[in-house]
Scaffold this motif. Structure first.
Motif, PDB file in Angstrom:
ATOM      1  N   PHE A   1       0.854  -1.192   0.000  1.00  0.00           N
ATOM      2  CA  PHE A   1       0.000   0.000   0.000  1.00  0.00           C
ATOM      3  C   PHE A   1       0.884   1.234   0.000  1.00  0.00           C
ATOM      4  CE2 PHE A   1      -3.651   2.535   1.039  1.00  0.00           C
ATOM      5  CZ  PHE A   1      -3.146   3.567   1.812  1.00  0.00           C
ATOM      6  N   GLU A   2       0.584   2.156  -0.887  1.00  0.00           N
ATOM      7  CA  GLU A   2       1.238   3.463  -0.848  1.00  0.00           C
ATOM      8  C   GLU A   2       0.312   4.490  -1.473  1.00  0.00           C
ATOM      9  OE1 GLU A   2       4.487   4.354  -3.880  1.00  0.00           O
ATOM     10  OE2 GLU A   2       4.526   2.161  -3.825  1.00  0.00           O
ATOM     11  N   VAL A   3       0.474   5.711  -1.031  1.00  0.00           N
ATOM     12  CA  VAL A   3      -0.302   6.816  -1.575  1.00  0.00           C
ATOM     13  C   VAL A   3       0.647   7.680  -2.378  1.00  0.00           C
ATOM     14  CG1 VAL A   3      -1.713   8.838  -1.042  1.00  0.00           C
ATOM     15  CG2 VAL A   3      -1.942   6.767   0.325  1.00  0.00           C
ATOM     16  N   GLN A   4       0.249   7.994  -3.616  1.00  0.00           N
ATOM     17  CA  GLN A   4       1.057   8.855  -4.465  1.00  0.00           C
ATOM     18  C   GLN A   4       0.159   9.654  -5.393  1.00  0.00           C
ATOM     19  OE1 GLN A   4       3.728   6.280  -6.553  1.00  0.00           O
ATOM     20  NE2 GLN A   4       2.125   5.023  -7.433  1.00  0.00           N
ATOM     21  N   ASP A   5       0.434  10.924  -5.495  1.00  0.00           N
ATOM     22  CA  ASP A   5      -0.287  11.808  -6.413  1.00  0.00           C
ATOM     23  C   ASP A   5      -1.804  11.723  -6.280  1.00  0.00           C
ATOM     24  OD1 ASP A   5       2.178  12.664  -7.495  1.00  0.00           O
ATOM     25  OD2 ASP A   5       2.196  10.960  -8.872  1.00  0.00           O
ATOM     26  N   GLY A   6      -2.313  11.545  -5.079  1.00  0.00           N
ATOM     27  CA  GLY A   6      -3.746  11.566  -4.850  1.00  0.00           C
ATOM     28  C   GLY A   6      -4.465  10.240  -4.974  1.00  0.00           C
ATOM     29  N   TYR A   7      -3.730   9.161  -5.210  1.00  0.00           N
ATOM     30  CA  TYR A   7      -4.392   7.863  -5.278  1.00  0.00           C
ATOM     31  C   TYR A   7      -3.634   6.842  -4.430  1.00  0.00           C
ATOM     32  CZ  TYR A   7      -0.857   6.341  -8.681  1.00  0.00           C
ATOM     33  OH  TYR A   7       0.322   6.009  -9.301  1.00  0.00           O
ATOM     34  N   ALA A   8      -4.360   5.817  -4.019  1.00  0.00           N
ATOM     35  CA  ALA A   8      -3.753   4.711  -3.279  1.00  0.00           C
ATOM     36  C   ALA A   8      -3.396   3.617  -4.271  1.00  0.00           C
ATOM     37  CB  ALA A   8      -4.719   4.174  -2.227  1.00  0.00           C
ATOM     38  N   LEU A   9      -2.149   3.231  -4.274  1.00  0.00           N
ATOM     39  CA  LEU A   9      -1.701   2.101  -5.079  1.00  0.00           C
ATOM     40  C   LEU A   9      -1.711   0.876  -4.176  1.00  0.00           C
ATOM     41  CD1 LEU A   9      -0.510   0.779  -7.595  1.00  0.00           C
ATOM     42  CD2 LEU A   9       1.754   1.529  -6.790  1.00  0.00           C
ATOM     43  N   VAL A  10      -2.568  -0.095  -4.497  1.00  0.00           N
ATOM     44  CA  VAL A  10      -2.702  -1.321  -3.718  1.00  0.00           C
ATOM     45  C   VAL A  10      -2.266  -2.472  -4.624  1.00  0.00           C
ATOM     46  CG1 VAL A  10      -4.284  -2.811  -2.447  1.00  0.00           C
ATOM     47  CG2 VAL A  10      -4.616  -0.320  -2.413  1.00  0.00           C
ATOM     48  N   THR A  11      -1.221  -3.188  -4.182  1.00  0.00           N
ATOM     49  CA  THR A  11      -0.642  -4.242  -5.015  1.00  0.00           C
ATOM     50  C   THR A  11      -0.735  -5.589  -4.318  1.00  0.00           C
ATOM     51  OG1 THR A  11       0.941  -2.626  -5.890  1.00  0.00           O
ATOM     52  CG2 THR A  11       1.439  -4.951  -6.270  1.00  0.00           C
ATOM     53  N   LEU A  12      -1.395  -6.534  -4.968  1.00  0.00           N
ATOM     54  CA  LEU A  12      -1.409  -7.920  -4.479  1.00  0.00           C
ATOM     55  C   LEU A  12       0.011  -8.438  -4.655  1.00  0.00           C
ATOM     56  CD1 LEU A  12      -4.722  -9.135  -6.163  1.00  0.00           C
ATOM     57  CD2 LEU A  12      -4.402  -8.042  -3.934  1.00  0.00           C
ATOM     58  N   ASN A  13       0.611  -8.986  -3.591  1.00  0.00           N
ATOM     59  CA  ASN A  13       2.040  -9.249  -3.611  1.00  0.00           C
ATOM     60  C   ASN A  13       2.390 -10.669  -3.149  1.00  0.00           C
ATOM     61  OD1 ASN A  13       4.773  -8.493  -3.986  1.00  0.00           O
ATOM     62  ND2 ASN A  13       4.985  -8.112  -1.793  1.00  0.00           N
ATOM     63  N   ARG A  14       1.860 -11.636  -3.863  1.00  0.00           N
ATOM     64  CA  ARG A  14       2.276 -13.028  -3.665  1.00  0.00           C
ATOM     65  C   ARG A  14       2.636 -13.586  -5.051  1.00  0.00           C
ATOM     66  NH1 ARG A  14      -1.587 -16.872  -1.315  1.00  0.00           N
ATOM     67  NH2 ARG A  14       0.256 -17.973  -0.605  1.00  0.00           N
ATOM     68  N   PRO A  15       3.621 -12.980  -5.719  1.00  0.00           N
ATOM     69  CA  PRO A  15       3.896 -13.366  -7.109  1.00  0.00           C
ATOM     70  C   PRO A  15       4.281 -14.826  -7.280  1.00  0.00           C
ATOM     71  CG  PRO A  15       5.635 -11.937  -6.259  1.00  0.00           C
ATOM     72  CD  PRO A  15       4.539 -11.950  -5.240  1.00  0.00           C
ATOM     73  N   ASP A  16       4.893 -15.426  -6.256  1.00  0.00           N
ATOM     74  CA  ASP A  16       5.249 -16.842  -6.337  1.00  0.00           C
ATOM     75  C   ASP A  16       4.019 -17.739  -6.381  1.00  0.00           C
ATOM     76  OD1 ASP A  16       4.881 -15.859  -3.671  1.00  0.00           O
ATOM     77  OD2 ASP A  16       5.622 -17.773  -2.893  1.00  0.00           O
ATOM     78  N   LYS A  17       2.872 -17.237  -5.936  1.00  0.00           N
ATOM     79  CA  LYS A  17       1.598 -17.971  -5.961  1.00  0.00           C
ATOM     80  C   LYS A  17       0.618 -17.308  -6.934  1.00  0.00           C
ATOM     81  CE  LYS A  17       2.239 -20.970  -2.549  1.00  0.00           C
ATOM     82  NZ  LYS A  17       1.942 -22.386  -2.624  1.00  0.00           N
ATOM     83  N   LEU A  18       1.144 -16.539  -7.890  1.00  0.00           N
ATOM     84  CA  LEU A  18       0.316 -15.796  -8.855  1.00  0.00           C
ATOM     85  C   LEU A  18      -0.722 -14.931  -8.145  1.00  0.00           C
ATOM     86  CD1 LEU A  18      -0.158 -18.501 -11.642  1.00  0.00           C
ATOM     87  CD2 LEU A  18       1.579 -16.695 -11.510  1.00  0.00           C
ATOM     88  N   ASN A  19      -0.324 -14.406  -6.979  1.00  0.00           N
ATOM     89  CA  ASN A  19      -1.163 -13.508  -6.175  1.00  0.00           C
ATOM     90  C   ASN A  19      -2.496 -14.130  -5.781  1.00  0.00           C
ATOM     91  OD1 ASN A  19       0.813 -11.425  -6.308  1.00  0.00           O
ATOM     92  ND2 ASN A  19       0.117 -11.000  -8.378  1.00  0.00           N
ATOM     93  N   SER A  20      -2.492 -15.446  -5.597  1.00  0.00           N
ATOM     94  CA  SER A  20      -3.728 -16.105  -5.166  1.00  0.00           C
ATOM     95  C   SER A  20      -4.009 -15.760  -3.710  1.00  0.00           C
ATOM     96  CB  SER A  20      -3.636 -17.618  -5.374  1.00  0.00           C
ATOM     97  OG  SER A  20      -2.538 -18.145  -4.672  1.00  0.00           O
ATOM     98  N   PHE A  21      -5.300 -15.712  -3.396  1.00  0.00           N
ATOM     99  CA  PHE A  21      -5.750 -15.294  -2.068  1.00  0.00           C
ATOM    100  C   PHE A  21      -5.581 -16.378  -1.021  1.00  0.00           C
ATOM    101  CE2 PHE A  21      -8.197 -12.106  -4.415  1.00  0.00           C
ATOM    102  CZ  PHE A  21      -8.039 -10.994  -3.606  1.00  0.00           C
ATOM    103  N   ASN A  22      -5.130 -15.977   0.144  1.00  0.00           N
ATOM    104  CA  ASN A  22      -5.186 -16.791   1.352  1.00  0.00           C
ATOM    105  C   ASN A  22      -5.781 -15.889   2.432  1.00  0.00           C
ATOM    106  OD1 ASN A  22      -3.118 -15.089   2.190  1.00  0.00           O
ATOM    107  ND2 ASN A  22      -1.553 -16.668   2.243  1.00  0.00           N
ATOM    108  N   PRO A  23      -6.096 -16.399   3.608  1.00  0.00           N
ATOM    109  CA  PRO A  23      -6.739 -15.559   4.626  1.00  0.00           C
ATOM    110  C   PRO A  23      -5.943 -14.303   4.991  1.00  0.00           C
ATOM    111  CG  PRO A  23      -6.980 -17.852   5.224  1.00  0.00           C
ATOM    112  CD  PRO A  23      -6.048 -17.813   4.037  1.00  0.00           C
TER     113      PRO A  23
END
Length: 177
Positions: free
Chosen positions: A18-40
């Protein structure tokens, strides 16, 4: 100006950045080794990352994307511990406690949510993307409704959003084939 992320997301290995830049929040799913699949844990961190967008005046929009070569491959089914002879995992509970609140948050956020899809968006990952206000897809992007392959019906808003975005016939083909 770059704003420091909430303390729970400062780790470089966090599943959601999560980061805020230039008036917007950039939210990045960050589990690239699991293709950003969801876990709890990723569900919780994503909800935590979206929360400031509701109240902070310096956040006028949200950009949701995925790290690495995929946006999101849906639910991480490998995190389900199954014991021989034990009951199957209750995916319905996951939908009710994690995906439904996430989709509601995306749809009721009073600021635009833009989803930037790179690579695969599969299953719940595709439907989370479709729940956003705008979807921008890279040439490398692909959307897959993989539910029929594992004996499930589309979840995460898929039965609602998909036919409205692509039409009933195409939605049925994507969901059933």
């Amino acid at each position: 100006a770059r704003v420091k992320p909430p303390p729970e997301q400062e780790m470089t290995q966090a599943s959601v950045l999560f980061e805020v830049q230039d008036g917007y929040a950039l939210v990045t799913l960050n589990r690239p080794d699991k293709l950003n699949s969801f876990n709890p844990e990723m569900h919780q961190r994503l909800r935590d990352a979206l929360a400031p967008a509701k109240s902070r005046e310096d956040i006028r929009a949200v950009l949701l994307t995925g790290a690495g070569r995929a946006f999101c491959a849906g639910q991480d089914l490998s995190d389900r511990v199954m014991t021989p002879g034990g009951p199957p995992p209750d995916l319905g509970q996951t939908i009710g406690t994690q995906y439904n609140p996430l989709v509601r948050t995306l749809r009721t956020l009073e600021k635009p949510v833009v989803c930037a899809v790179n690579g695969v968006a599969a299953g719940a990952g595709a439907n989370v993307a479709l729940a956003c206000d705008i979807v921008i897809a890279a040439r490398s992007a692909s959307f897959l409704q993989a539910f029929a392959k594992i004996g499930l019906m589309p979840d995460s808003g898929g039965t609602y959003f998909l036919p409205r975005l692509v039409g009933t016939a195409r939605a049925m083909g994507l969901a059933l084939l």
